[in-house]
Design a protein around this motif. Structure first.
Motif, PDB file in Angstrom:
ATOM      1  N   ASN A 274       7.455   2.535  -0.883  1.00 60.08           N
ATOM      2  CA  ASN A 274       7.510   1.175  -0.360  1.00 60.08           C
ATOM      3  C   ASN A 274       6.120   0.582  -0.171  1.00 60.08           C
ATOM      4  O   ASN A 274       5.963  -0.641  -0.199  1.00 60.08           O
ATOM      5  N   ILE A 275       5.122   1.439   0.037  1.00 60.32           N
ATOM      6  CA  ILE A 275       3.736   0.970   0.021  1.00 60.32           C
ATOM      7  C   ILE A 275       3.417   0.415  -1.369  1.00 60.32           C
ATOM      8  O   ILE A 275       2.833  -0.661  -1.518  1.00 60.32           O
ATOM      9  N   CYS A 276       3.827   1.161  -2.405  1.00 59.07           N
ATOM     10  CA  CYS A 276       3.590   0.721  -3.782  1.00 59.07           C
ATOM     11  C   CYS A 276       4.313  -0.590  -4.084  1.00 59.07           C
ATOM     12  O   CYS A 276       3.766  -1.466  -4.763  1.00 59.07           O
ATOM     13  N   THR A 277       5.532  -0.717  -3.573  1.00 56.34           N
ATOM     14  CA  THR A 277       6.290  -1.955  -3.796  1.00 56.34           C
ATOM     15  C   THR A 277       5.547  -3.150  -3.230  1.00 56.34           C
ATOM     16  O   THR A 277       5.445  -4.211  -3.873  1.00 56.34           O
ATOM     17  N   GLN A 278       4.991  -3.002  -2.038  1.00 51.08           N
ATOM     18  CA  GLN A 278       4.247  -4.100  -1.428  1.00 51.08           C
ATOM     19  C   GLN A 278       2.977  -4.407  -2.215  1.00 51.08           C
ATOM     20  O   GLN A 278       2.590  -5.576  -2.349  1.00 51.08           O
ATOM     21  N   ALA A 279       2.317  -3.367  -2.729  1.00 47.48           N
ATOM     22  CA  ALA A 279       1.102  -3.579  -3.522  1.00 47.48           C
ATOM     23  C   ALA A 279       1.422  -4.347  -4.804  1.00 47.48           C
ATOM     24  O   ALA A 279       0.669  -5.242  -5.216  1.00 47.48           O
ATOM     25  N   HIS A 280       2.544  -4.026  -5.446  1.00 52.84           N
ATOM     26  CA  HIS A 280       2.962  -4.742  -6.657  1.00 52.84           C
ATOM     27  C   HIS A 280       3.251  -6.212  -6.333  1.00 52.84           C
ATOM     28  O   HIS A 280       2.868  -7.111  -7.088  1.00 52.84           O
ATOM     29  N   GLN A 281       3.929  -6.450  -5.224  1.00 55.33           N
ATOM     30  CA  GLN A 281       4.257  -7.819  -4.839  1.00 55.33           C
ATOM     31  C   GLN A 281       2.997  -8.620  -4.552  1.00 55.33           C
ATOM     32  O   GLN A 281       2.891  -9.793  -4.938  1.00 55.33           O
ATOM     33  N   ALA A 282       2.034  -7.987  -3.884  1.00 57.69           N
ATOM     34  CA  ALA A 282       0.780  -8.682  -3.582  1.00 57.69           C
ATOM     35  C   ALA A 282       0.032  -9.043  -4.854  1.00 57.69           C
ATOM     36  O   ALA A 282      -0.534 -10.139  -4.977  1.00 57.69           O
ATOM     37  N   LEU A 283       0.045  -8.144  -5.836  1.00 56.51           N
ATOM     38  CA  LEU A 283      -0.628  -8.426  -7.107  1.00 56.51           C
ATOM     39  C   LEU A 283       0.086  -9.541  -7.861  1.00 56.51           C
ATOM     40  O   LEU A 283      -0.563 -10.433  -8.443  1.00 56.51           O
ATOM     41  N   GLU A 284       1.395  -9.530  -7.858  1.00 54.09           N
ATOM     42  CA  GLU A 284       2.152 -10.586  -8.535  1.00 54.09           C
ATOM     43  C   GLU A 284       1.873 -11.944  -7.904  1.00 54.09           C
ATOM     44  O   GLU A 284       1.735 -12.957  -8.603  1.00 54.09           O
TER      45      GLU A 284
END
Length: 292
Positions: A102-112
């Motif tokens: 879920n940390i990774c999910t948030q990082a992907h969303q921030a990059l998008e």
């Protein structure tokens, strides 16, 4: 014409959010290895049948930023910092991986979000701050976990963590309400000014032993989790924090826990599994209702 081509090629430095996403995604592979050393030096099979290094998947991102001279060393530095924090807080397990995902999910969303915003695309990052920025992002995303309504751990999983590696061979016996209470010395753990311990209490009435997870702060102790044996194969979990009746023996047990917690902290070992579960529960917002 050369300047125009350079402008078309995009930023010269990797942005903070892309850096975070690359490092976090690569660290997900860490959960497949028993140590950071084995993870970082792991070999993998390439599609063409050749053998390569797992870490080269991370370093491959450097190809898009040939002028970014700090990127290579910062990938390694940030990954090691994540290891020291994550491993020493949550450990490496399927449950820990579910949280890190879920940390990774948030990082992907921030990059998008960054890529979809024209205003931020034109901002050149300060590459020297990326490792610190990655740490800050990890802490920020970690704080958001409790608001993401992630699935809570079931009682069976909690009990497994609270009971794993039970060993009473190295324990200090005391008396409590006429029963034998033991402080499991190797399980004592210190975080900041708080000491934690795993105690067992033998119940004469049933012939079974309860397991207490004890929190000690400013000389005061409370049982935050209690696992009771119901029958030969069944255990129950009580998550209602409860006080302890203090007497001279309990104060000795508290002192023993604090001393062994301090001694154990000298070895810089990772926290015991019961504390890893407590940390994971806290991260996802799985908190008991305290009796006011």
């Amino acid at each position: 014409m050369g300047l125009f081509d350079l402008m078309k090629s995009g930023p010269l430095q990797m942005s903070q959010r892309q850096f975070d996403q690359c490092v976090f995604d690569h660290y997900c592979e860490r959960f497949n290895y028993d140590s950071f050393q084995n993870f970082w030096h792991a070999s993998i099979s390439n599609p063409d049948g050749s053998v390569g290094r797992l870490v080269d998947r991370l370093y491959k991102y450097e190809e898009d930023f040939p002028k970014d001279s700090l990127l290579h060393s910062q990938f390694a530095e940030a990954s090691l910092i994540i290891e020291k924090y994550w491993f020493n807080t949550y450990g490496i397990s399927p449950e820990s991986f579910s949280i890190f995902s879920n940390i990774c999910t948030q990082a992907h969303q921030a990059l998008e979000e960054q890529l979809s915003s024209e205003a931020t695309q034109n901002i050149e990052p300060d590459p020297e701050l990326r490792v610190d920025g990655c740490q800050n992002s990890l802490k920020t995303y970690e704080q958001h976990l409790a608001q993401m309504e992630l699935p809570k751990f079931d009682d069976l999983t909690k009990i497994q963590y609270f009971m794993v590696d039970m060993n009473e061979s190295l324990s200090a016996p005391f008396k409590y309400s006429g029963s034998v209470l033991k402080v499991l010395e190797q399980d004592s753990y210190m975080q900041d000014d708080v000491s934690w311990g795993r105690w067992t209490l033998f119940r004469d009435t049933t012939g079974y032993t309860d397991i207490w997870i004890v929190r000690i702060e400013s000389g005061k102790a409370e049982v935050v989790k209690m696992i009771s044996k119901v029958d030969a194969d069944t255990y129950s979990l009580d998550e209602s924090p409860r006080g302890i009746q203090f007497d001279s023996e309990i104060f000795k047990a508290i002192d023993k826990t604090r001393i062994t917690a301090f001694d154990n902290s000298e070895f810089n070992d990772p926290p015991p599994p019961y504390f890893q579960m407590l940390s994971m529960m806290d991260a996802v917002g799985d908190k008991p209702n305290r009796n006011e």
